[in-house]
Design an enzyme around this catalytic site. Structure first.
Site, PDB file in Angstrom:
ATOM      1  CD  GLU A 114      13.462  -4.701   7.956  1.00  0.00           C
ATOM      2  OE1 GLU A 114      14.080  -4.046   8.645  1.00  0.00           O
ATOM      3  OE2 GLU A 114      13.024  -5.876   8.457  1.00  0.00           O
ATOM      4  CG  ASP A 128      -1.514   8.120  -4.054  1.00  0.00           C
ATOM      5  OD1 ASP A 128      -2.177   9.051  -3.709  1.00  0.00           O
ATOM      6  OD2 ASP A 128      -0.729   8.506  -4.626  1.00  0.00           O
TER       7      ASP A 128
END
EC number: 4.6.1.17
Length: 162
Positions: A114, A128
């Site tokens: 995680e 991005d």
């Protein structure tokens, strides 16, 4: 401590590890990643000068969401009820950001995947949101820094030989 691959059964087939007989314990994990970019890209990030908005806040939220969805992405991970997820992004120098993700729970299996997933997706989100001004951003050194709790006990990358 066993060094066998726990996700393989006695026939060598992949399987999800049965943790039903394990006792719950407090478990934490912290992972990191580093992004290297042009100094002017980092300046724009810190000044809030990118058209897509608050890059750092968006990356933190993406990292948190990713940590919560790790079992949807990594086939043999258990779905976990995480009690803490933090994503911190700090400037290392004029061209690098460090992303840290810490996850915690009280449960029967660790939270290393995680934390690593949170770091990875936060870094990908930074890429991005910045690719319009800098396609050459490099994401590197994604690694587990430390973990606590569980049958295997505490572990730190600081204690590992290079």
């Amino acid at each position: 401590m066993s060094h066998s691959l726990t996700h393989l059964d006695h026939h060598g087939h992949a399987h999800m590890v049965d943790v039903s007989d394990k006792s719950p314990s407090k478990r934490t994990a912290t992972a990191r990643g580093v992004l290297t970019m042009k100094p002017e890209t980092l300046s724009k990030i810190l000044a809030g000068g990118l058209a897509k908005g608050d890059v750092l806040a968006t990356a933190r939220i993406a990292g948190i969401q990713a940590a919560k969805k790790t079992s949807d992405l990594i086939p043999l991970c258990h779905p976990l009820m995480l009690t803490k997820i933090s994503v911190d992004i700090t400037q290392l120098n004029e061209c690098q950001l460090e992303v840290l993700c810490t996850c915690a729970l009280s449960g029967k299996t660790g939270v290393e995947m995680e934390a690593l997933t949170g770091v990875s997706v936060a870094a990908l989100t930074l890429y991005d949101m910045c690719k319009a001004v800098d396609k050459g951003i490099v994401i590197e050194n994604v690694q587990l820094l430390q973990k606590t709790g569980g049958k295997s006990g505490d572990w730190s990358a600081k204690n590992e030989p290079n």
